[in-house]
Design an enzyme around this catalytic site. Structure first.
Site, short mmCIF file in Angstrom:
data_model
loop_
_atom_site.label_atom_id
_atom_site.label_comp_id
_atom_site.label_asym_id
_atom_site.label_seq_id
_atom_site.Cartn_x
_atom_site.Cartn_y
_atom_site.Cartn_z
N LYS A 35 0.85 -1.20 0.00
CA LYS A 35 0.00 0.00 0.00
C LYS A 35 0.89 1.25 0.00
CE LYS A 35 -0.32 -0.22 5.03
NZ LYS A 35 -1.15 -0.59 6.19
N TYR A 254 16.27 29.69 8.59
CA TYR A 254 15.03 30.39 8.93
C TYR A 254 14.83 30.45 10.43
CZ TYR A 254 13.47 30.32 4.08
OH TYR A 254 13.35 30.53 2.74
C1 LIG Z 1 -0.45 -1.67 6.77
C2 LIG Z 1 -1.05 -2.94 7.24
C3 LIG Z 1 -0.24 -4.07 7.49
C4 LIG Z 1 1.25 -4.01 7.44
O1 LIG Z 1 1.74 -3.50 8.67
P1 LIG Z 1 3.31 -3.33 8.95
O2 LIG Z 1 3.36 -2.79 10.32
O3 LIG Z 1 3.82 -2.38 7.93
O4 LIG Z 1 3.90 -4.68 8.81
C5 LIG Z 1 -0.87 -5.25 7.82
N1 LIG Z 1 -2.21 -5.31 7.92
C6 LIG Z 1 -3.01 -4.25 7.70
C7 LIG Z 1 -4.49 -4.38 7.85
C8 LIG Z 1 -2.45 -3.03 7.38
O5 LIG Z 1 -3.25 -1.97 7.16
#
Ligand SMILES: *Cc1c(COP(=O)(O)O)cnc(C)c1O
Length: 359
Positions: A35, A254
């Site tokens: 994702k 800044y």
């Molecule tokens: C993002 C996600 C994962 C992966 O989690 P990590 O901590 O990156 O291993 C697994 N399950 C779901 C439902 C997620 O949204």
């Protein structure tokens, strides 16, 4: 010469990290979680690197899933938030995608869907995360409803852990899950990276590792990525494009939030928050110049940050800088900036050119 800021994505590190996940998975199968553009590493790039190693890909966006299918990826694809409207359901079936069903509204939409093919679904149970998922009672109603639907090919029972990386762990959620699914014989999907690495009891069915594939520790305060055998998949690098010699009492950047207490040499790095470097990283955030660790000083600006060249006398214009990645764990930068590696990796800006390597 072009601006020297680069993200180098090491495909062999991605593959090696998936192999580490596999070592911990026992008999469990692995969804590679890609994702958020594969946590900033590039959806297609990561899918291509992991294609023959992962059992499937998990992501959020229907358009991304369809793009993977159109690019020829044939493995299972899990949509972690499922579908949002009923008119997406025929597309899921057409492209062989697996949605997560986490509300009774989604069950209702499935009930009235006319589908070109049968659909595997994941049914998500809320065991205490209290974000997505059905209560134990809703879950039983949903399972009964799905069992009667001819369009549903299979149901996998899923939950997500809130504290797998923390002291509290997963036992309390596992107990709720096991109670809710008592008497069910469906496959299950439980573990994120942290649970996969820490809790053998979560290595059932289909695990869902994300962050570890990118070479970052899910619990960096307890165990570093390196100690876990993970290698950074992304290295954000740049160079010094200027050097300033400050007299004692001079301020820099800044707001002048940093004042030199003695004469100082300061390097100016061509990387700022518009490249994805966190603006809230304070003075003292670790950074590599000429392969040596030093610290940022002053406020991160849009296109540049400043670094302390004390102890690196040979550093000058053109000196290589690693913001995070090879030699500079992203987990350490994230800790200094009060965030997690996930946020830094996902925030890599589109303007940063990407280079692929293979080891
Ligand atoms: C993002 C996600 C994962 C992966 O989690 P990590 O901590 O990156 O291993 C697994 N399950 C779901 C439902 C997620 O949204």
């Amino acid at each position: 010469m072009t601006r020297p800021t680069r993200a180098t994505i090491d495909l062999s590190a991605l593959r090696g990290n998936l192999a580490v996940a596999r070592q911990h998975a026992g008999a469990a199968r692995l969804w590679a979680v890609i994702k958020a553009d594969a946590y900033g590493h590039g959806l297609m790039r990561a899918a291509g690197a992991l294609e023959d190693l992962a059992d499937g890909f998990a992501l959020l966006d229907l358009a991304d899933a369809i793009a993977l299918r159109e690019a020829g990826f044939r493995q299972p694809i899990l949509l972690l938030e499922g579908f949002f409207e009923a008119d997406e359901i025929p597309l899921l079936a057409e492209h062989g995608l697996t949605p997560v069903v986490h509300t009774l509204e989604q069950v209702e939409m499935l009930t009235s869907a006319a589908l070109p093919a049968r659909l595997p679904v994941y049914l998500k149970i809320n065991t205490g995360m209290n974000r997505l998922g059905l209560s134990a009672e809703e879950f039983h109603a949903a399972l009964t409803a799905l069992d009667t639907l001819s369009c549903v090919a299979s149901v996998t029972l899923m939950t997500h852990f809130a504290d797998a990386d923390l002291e509290r762990g997963i036992v309390w959620q596992m107990a709720r899950f096991d109670e809710a699914v008592q008497g069910c014989d469906q496959a299950v999907s439980l573990a994120n990276s942290a649970a996969l690495l820490r809790f053998p009891e979560a290595r059932r069915g289909w695990a869902r590792p994300g962050i570890m594939l990118y070479g970052s520790s899910p619990f960096p305060q307890d165990e570093s990525a390196e100690a876990l055998g993970l290698r950074p998949a992304m290295t954000l690098s740049s160079q010094l494009i200027a050097v300033q010699d400050l007299a004692a009492g001079e301020r820099i950047g800044y707001g002048g939030i940093f004042t030199a207490e003695r004469p100082m040499r300061i390097g100016i790095v061509a990387c700022g928050y518009a490249d994805g470097y966190p603006r809230h990283a304070p003075t003292g955030t670790p950074i590599l110049v000429e392969g040596r660790r030093t610290r940022t000083v002053g406020r991160v600006s849009m296109d540049m940050i400043m670094v302390d060249l004390d102890g690196i006398p040979d550093a000058g214009i053109g000196s290589p800088v690693v913001l995070w990645g090879e030699g500079m764990p992203v987990d350490e930068v994230a800790a200094a900036a009060g965030t997690v590696s996930y946020e830094l990796l996902c925030a890599l800006a589109p303007r940063v050119p990407v280079i692929e390597t293979n080891g």
